[in-house]
Design a protein around this motif. Structure first.
Motif, PDB file in Angstrom:
ATOM      1  N   THR A 151      66.546  61.166  -2.471  1.00  0.00           N
ATOM      2  CA  THR A 151      65.384  62.419  -1.930  1.00  0.00           C
ATOM      3  C   THR A 151      64.160  61.782  -1.611  1.00  0.00           C
ATOM      4  O   THR A 151      63.487  61.009  -2.221  1.00  0.00           O
ATOM      5  CB  THR A 151      65.739  63.312  -3.106  1.00  0.00           C
ATOM      6  OG1 THR A 151      66.919  63.617  -3.521  1.00  0.00           O
ATOM      7  CG2 THR A 151      64.907  64.400  -2.793  1.00  0.00           C
ATOM      8  N   LYS A 152      63.680  62.287  -0.729  1.00  0.00           N
ATOM      9  CA  LYS A 152      62.348  62.270  -0.181  1.00  0.00           C
ATOM     10  C   LYS A 152      61.787  63.607  -0.589  1.00  0.00           C
ATOM     11  O   LYS A 152      62.098  64.982  -0.115  1.00  0.00           O
ATOM     12  CB  LYS A 152      62.151  62.155   1.186  1.00  0.00           C
ATOM     13  CG  LYS A 152      60.688  62.203   1.806  1.00  0.00           C
ATOM     14  CD  LYS A 152      60.270  61.871   3.154  1.00  0.00           C
ATOM     15  CE  LYS A 152      60.830  60.390   3.378  1.00  0.00           C
ATOM     16  NZ  LYS A 152      59.900  59.405   2.957  1.00  0.00           N
ATOM     17  N   LEU A 153      60.761  63.740  -1.395  1.00  0.00           N
ATOM     18  CA  LEU A 153      60.104  64.857  -2.153  1.00  0.00           C
ATOM     19  C   LEU A 153      58.780  65.052  -1.446  1.00  0.00           C
ATOM     20  O   LEU A 153      57.882  64.557  -1.561  1.00  0.00           O
ATOM     21  CB  LEU A 153      59.923  64.812  -3.684  1.00  0.00           C
ATOM     22  CG  LEU A 153      59.329  66.118  -4.416  1.00  0.00           C
ATOM     23  CD1 LEU A 153      60.290  67.234  -4.499  1.00  0.00           C
ATOM     24  CD2 LEU A 153      58.932  65.499  -5.932  1.00  0.00           C
ATOM     25  N   THR A 154      58.362  66.048  -0.958  1.00  0.00           N
ATOM     26  CA  THR A 154      57.069  66.555  -0.678  1.00  0.00           C
ATOM     27  C   THR A 154      56.675  67.861  -1.493  1.00  0.00           C
ATOM     28  O   THR A 154      57.304  68.724  -1.822  1.00  0.00           O
ATOM     29  CB  THR A 154      57.265  67.197   0.826  1.00  0.00           C
ATOM     30  OG1 THR A 154      57.694  66.405   1.701  1.00  0.00           O
ATOM     31  CG2 THR A 154      55.673  67.504   1.373  1.00  0.00           C
ATOM     32  N   LEU A 155      55.457  67.236  -2.090  1.00  0.00           N
ATOM     33  CA  LEU A 155      54.874  68.297  -2.925  1.00  0.00           C
ATOM     34  C   LEU A 155      53.595  68.827  -2.378  1.00  0.00           C
ATOM     35  O   LEU A 155      52.766  67.943  -1.724  1.00  0.00           O
ATOM     36  CB  LEU A 155      54.236  67.506  -4.217  1.00  0.00           C
ATOM     37  CG  LEU A 155      53.649  68.235  -5.297  1.00  0.00           C
ATOM     38  CD1 LEU A 155      54.170  67.639  -6.818  1.00  0.00           C
ATOM     39  CD2 LEU A 155      52.202  68.195  -5.073  1.00  0.00           C
TER      40      LEU A 155
END
Length: 191
Positions: A151-155
């Motif tokens: 997963t690539k998480l964008t916060l």
């Protein structure tokens, strides 16, 4: 091997780092295989501060060993959450549900309400520390599948006022998010 002229042309900081590494490597108590530690540091998943505008934070972090659904659970399951973030947590994992995270030793309390809750895709929540005087801010997490199953998480953390107190708080949040997202990446590497 570098010539003396080439060596002198390297930046001073690099020279200091090399000398420090050489001294540590050759010290009696040195790690006999420092390359292993270097390899471990070099193989860390990506974590990048993308934006630091005065009113928001954007951080992108890779979690190569966690699917979007499992990474989502690390944010919404008390048992998984406590492995990397607050030592104590109460939450109602649903849109409109509330959460309360606490650090009893410091007497810190973080509270909010879930505004988005789409497992493995989007999680949104309001953010308010009891000990901070700034207004409520908003956190949005976007979970994107990677080709390897990770997963690539964008916060996104936004809603900061454009004054000096809010800037100081935002800068502290950048530091906190970076630290805790690294802890989550490490947790996600464990079998």
């Amino acid at each position: 091997m570098l010539t003396a002229d080439q060596w002198c042309s390297l930046p001073t900081k690099l020279n200091r780092l090399f000398r420090l590494y050489s001294v540590r490597r050759n010290a009696p108590s040195a790690n006999p295989s420092p390359g292993r530690d270097l390899d471990k540091a070099m193989s860390r998943p990506n974590l990048e501060l993308v934006e630091t505008a005065r009113d928001r934070i954007t951080i992108v972090a890779d979690f190569p060993h966690l699917s979007p659904a499992l990474l989502f659970d690390y944010w919404t399951s008390i048992d998984l959450l406590k492995k990397w973030w607050p030592p104590a947590a109460e939450l109602q994992p649903k849109v409109g549900g509330t959460y309360h995270f606490s650090w009893p030793k410091q007497d810190w309390h973080l509270r909010g309400k879930f505004t988005m809750f789409d497992k493995g895709k989007t999680l949104g929540f309001t953010w308010k520390w009891d000990h901070e005087s700034i207004d409520v801010t908003m956190v949005t997490l976007l979970f994107h599948s990677m080709p390897n199953g990770g997963t690539k998480l964008t916060l996104l953390h936004e809603g900061y006022a454009k004054n000096s107190e809010a800037k100081k708080t935002r800068d502290e949040h950048v530091e906190g998010w970076t630290f805790f997202l690294r802890k989550l990446q490490e947790q996600g590497q464990e079998p």
